[in-house]
Design a protein around this motif. Structure first.
Motif, PDB file in Angstrom:
ATOM      1  N   LEU A  20       0.853  -1.194  -0.167  1.00  0.00           N
ATOM      2  CA  LEU A  20      -0.024   0.046  -0.013  1.00  0.00           C
ATOM      3  C   LEU A  20       0.751   1.251   0.031  1.00  0.00           C
ATOM      4  N   ALA A  21       2.171   1.242   0.847  1.00  0.00           N
ATOM      5  CA  ALA A  21       2.759   2.287   0.721  1.00  0.00           C
ATOM      6  C   ALA A  21       3.361   2.620  -0.589  1.00  0.00           C
ATOM      7  N   TRP A  22       3.871   1.416  -1.243  1.00  0.00           N
ATOM      8  CA  TRP A  22       4.232   1.667  -2.752  1.00  0.00           C
ATOM      9  C   TRP A  22       3.144   2.194  -3.805  1.00  0.00           C
ATOM     10  N   ALA A  23       1.945   1.583  -3.633  1.00  0.00           N
ATOM     11  CA  ALA A  23       0.806   2.054  -4.286  1.00  0.00           C
ATOM     12  C   ALA A  23       0.786   3.685  -4.226  1.00  0.00           C
ATOM     13  N   VAL A 230      -8.713  -4.039   0.982  1.00  0.00           N
ATOM     14  CA  VAL A 230      -7.441  -4.007  -0.031  1.00  0.00           C
ATOM     15  C   VAL A 230      -7.042  -5.371  -0.092  1.00  0.00           C
ATOM     16  N   ARG A 231      -6.722  -5.820  -1.156  1.00  0.00           N
ATOM     17  CA  ARG A 231      -6.038  -7.192  -1.363  1.00  0.00           C
ATOM     18  C   ARG A 231      -4.626  -7.444  -0.906  1.00  0.00           C
ATOM     19  N   HIS A 232      -4.390  -8.465  -0.137  1.00  0.00           N
ATOM     20  CA  HIS A 232      -3.020  -8.762   0.071  1.00  0.00           C
ATOM     21  C   HIS A 232      -2.177  -8.940  -0.999  1.00  0.00           C
ATOM     22  N   VAL A 233      -1.022  -8.397  -1.042  1.00  0.00           N
ATOM     23  CA  VAL A 233       0.032  -8.554  -2.175  1.00  0.00           C
ATOM     24  C   VAL A 233       1.165  -9.001  -1.314  1.00  0.00           C
ATOM     25  N   ALA A 234       1.327 -10.314  -1.692  1.00  0.00           N
ATOM     26  CA  ALA A 234       2.445 -10.820  -0.922  1.00  0.00           C
ATOM     27  C   ALA A 234       3.670 -10.233  -0.927  1.00  0.00           C
ATOM     28  N   PRO A 404      -3.980  -2.677  -3.875  1.00  0.00           N
ATOM     29  CA  PRO A 404      -3.646  -1.313  -3.463  1.00  0.00           C
ATOM     30  C   PRO A 404      -3.559  -0.046  -4.608  1.00  0.00           C
ATOM     31  N   ASN A 405      -3.463  -0.582  -5.824  1.00  0.00           N
ATOM     32  CA  ASN A 405      -3.274   0.522  -6.479  1.00  0.00           C
ATOM     33  C   ASN A 405      -4.949   1.021  -6.810  1.00  0.00           C
ATOM     34  N   GLU A 406      -5.723   0.017  -6.795  1.00  0.00           N
ATOM     35  CA  GLU A 406      -7.243   0.267  -7.018  1.00  0.00           C
ATOM     36  C   GLU A 406      -7.700   1.364  -5.709  1.00  0.00           C
ATOM     37  N   LEU A 411      -8.752   6.443  -0.570  1.00  0.00           N
ATOM     38  CA  LEU A 411      -8.180   6.919   0.260  1.00  0.00           C
ATOM     39  C   LEU A 411      -8.042   8.504   0.027  1.00  0.00           C
ATOM     40  N   GLU A 412      -7.641   8.644  -1.155  1.00  0.00           N
ATOM     41  CA  GLU A 412      -7.617  10.329  -1.316  1.00  0.00           C
ATOM     42  C   GLU A 412      -9.008  10.694  -0.990  1.00  0.00           C
ATOM     43  N   ARG A 413      -9.975  10.146  -1.593  1.00  0.00           N
ATOM     44  CA  ARG A 413     -11.380  10.845  -1.333  1.00  0.00           C
ATOM     45  C   ARG A 413     -11.646  10.869   0.412  1.00  0.00           C
ATOM     46  N   LEU A 414     -11.264   9.568   1.011  1.00  0.00           N
ATOM     47  CA  LEU A 414     -11.527   9.839   2.482  1.00  0.00           C
ATOM     48  C   LEU A 414     -10.819  10.918   3.202  1.00  0.00           C
ATOM     49  N   VAL A 415      -9.466  11.067   2.579  1.00  0.00           N
ATOM     50  CA  VAL A 415      -8.640  12.297   3.371  1.00  0.00           C
ATOM     51  C   VAL A 415      -9.650  13.528   2.897  1.00  0.00           C
ATOM     52  N   ALA A 416      -9.848  13.735   2.008  1.00  0.00           N
ATOM     53  CA  ALA A 416     -10.663  15.132   1.620  1.00  0.00           C
ATOM     54  C   ALA A 416     -11.575  15.013   2.309  1.00  0.00           C
TER      55      ALA A 416
END
Length: 443
Positions: A20-23, A230-234, A404-406, A411-416
């Motif tokens: 998620l951090a990298w997304a 959010v989907r787990h990405v290994a 995570p990319n999706e 997250l942008e909307r929720l922060v707003a």
């Protein structure tokens, strides 16, 4: 948008936040990861920017009586009946005792004043728009509360502590006012006041303004909290695929990985592997050097390794035996592998019973673990089709969750939205909500 991640100084807590951090980073946002100095090299090894924060606890063995009390209290917290599997449901007294122990020995120790102050100092200087904190790093919520940032809690396993707290609050409301206590709220209220925060304690400091959950919906506890799936990405850390793993196995392959838990619960790995060697299967076990030397005489169908990337190993496996590590469980779910979970405390029984309920695995309490029991249950996993079908359904459930990319636009909307409520986040973050994709010029 500036996003601050914070995690305990252990790779098993940190690795689930990396995708998620990298997304967010590849979407153009500025990302920093704050943790104790012990995690700095791990963070920078993932290609992200580390922010070391001070931590005053030190080594438990150097704390004398306080260290022994910490160990005893930690054992109580780990052994609590989070699955509520006893003969009677939780009582107010049980849950109050849990709160009274968890605050000083877990939450307060892992998020002590030195660490909180250091993290808040950085947050006040860097001014993040969003703080993402993994579930034990409440210092992240405190820093967000103290600076007016939006914040969310990242959950990568069963949300047992919040479920227990929700029941505690429900039962507390039934008590006479003079008998009510809330150690967690008192600690957090006192900490926020000490920091001069104009915002006092609210329950969102414990739960996050919303939860980011990386576990499949069918395995989650229904806590009625605002949640972003959010989907787990290994992510297994630095990894190399060994030569032997590039060849398809000739018979059913079983992965056995118990981490440090084998020693913690008194499991004799050599005995367990000797029992599993009797199966018509290839056994791949991750072990330390001492176990490797002790197990030197095992049959040829047992392969001992110190490390192998699970995201490459598990797709070749018919089953996995593990200790309830969230990364192991999530990677097995991602690849549709039936699981046997060794339940030894904390959230492991909740994990194991949940897998049994959906037909994707078996739970064995550590007290019942013997070589013959393990051999029989693993035999069931690799020969009874129902487990493979259940694991496949769980895989489909996992893959249906947004990547995570999706979820970055979510997250942008929720922060707003939260900035609109508080008026504390910059106007350019609010503009993102209206344009659906425009980011501020900080990157």
């Amino acid at each position: 948008m500036r996003v601050l991640f914070t995690s305990l100084a252990h790779h098993t807590h940190y690795y689930p936040v990396v995708p998620l951090a990298w997304a967010l980073r590849t979407a153009g946002h500025e990302v920093r990861v704050a943790s104790q100095p012990e995690l700095t090299d791990v963070i920078t090894g993932t290609g992200l920017t580390a922010v070391p924060v001070e931590w005053s606890l030190g080594d438990i063995e150097d704390l004398g009586l306080l260290g022994r009390l910490h160990d005893e209290a930690s054992a109580h917290v780990q052994g609590f009946d989070y699955a509520a599997a006893g003969e009677r449901p939780w009582t107010y007294e049980q849950l109050l005792a849990l709160e009274n122990i968890m605050v000083p020995t877990l939450y307060g120790a892992l998020n002590n004043d030195t660490m909180v102050d250091s993290l808040v100092d950085f947050a006040r200087s860097w001014q993040p728009d969003l703080v993402v904190w993994e579930t034990f790093t409440l210092a992240g919520a405190i820093a967000a509360r103290a600076t007016g940032a939006a914040h969310c809690r990242l959950v990568s396993g069963p949300d047992i502590s919040v479920r227990a707290r929700q029941e505690f609050l429900r039962l507390a409301a039934e008590q006479e006012p003079e008998h009510r206590e809330d150690p967690t709220a008192e600690w957090l209220e006192r900490t926020l006041a000490r920091l001069g925060s104009r915002a006092g304690f609210e329950e969102e400091v414990v739960t996050g303004q919303w939860t980011v959950n990386t576990t499949p919906p069918s395995t989650q506890l229904d806590l009625k909290l605002p949640t972003v799936q959010v989907r787990h990405v290994a992510y297994n850390g630095p990894a190399v695929v060994p030569d032997w793993l590039r060849v398809a196995p000739e018979r059913s392959r079983v992965c056995v990985t118990l981490g440090s838990s084998a020693a913690d619960v008194g499991v004799d790995m050599v005995q367990l592997l000797t029992g599993l060697a009797e199966l018509d299967a290839e056994i791949v076990a991750t072990v330390d050097e001492a176990t490797r030397e002790a197990a030197a005489g095992l049959p040829d169908n047992v392969r001992l390794v110190d490390f192998v990337p699970l995201n490459d190993l598990l797709p070749t496996c018919a089953a996995v035996v593990h200790h309830g590590g969230v990364g192991t469980k999530a990677t097995a779910e991602l690849h549709g592998v039936p699981q046997l979970i060794l339940a030894f405390g904390w959230d492991t029984e909740v994990m194991g019973r949940g897998l049994e309920d959906i037909g994707a695995g078996i739970c064995v309490p550590s007290a019942e673990l013997r070589p013959d029991v393990l051999r029989e249950q693993v035999r069931r996993l690799i020969t009874e089709p129902a487990f493979a079908l259940g694991a496949h359904r769980l895989k489909e459930d996992t893959l249906a969750v947004p990547s995570p990319n999706e979820v970055v636009p979510v997250l942008e909307r929720l922060v707003a939205e939260h900035s609109d409520e508080t008026g504390t986040v910059r106007t350019d973050a609010r503009a993102d909500h209206g344009t659906g994709g425009r980011r501020d010029d900080r990157g």
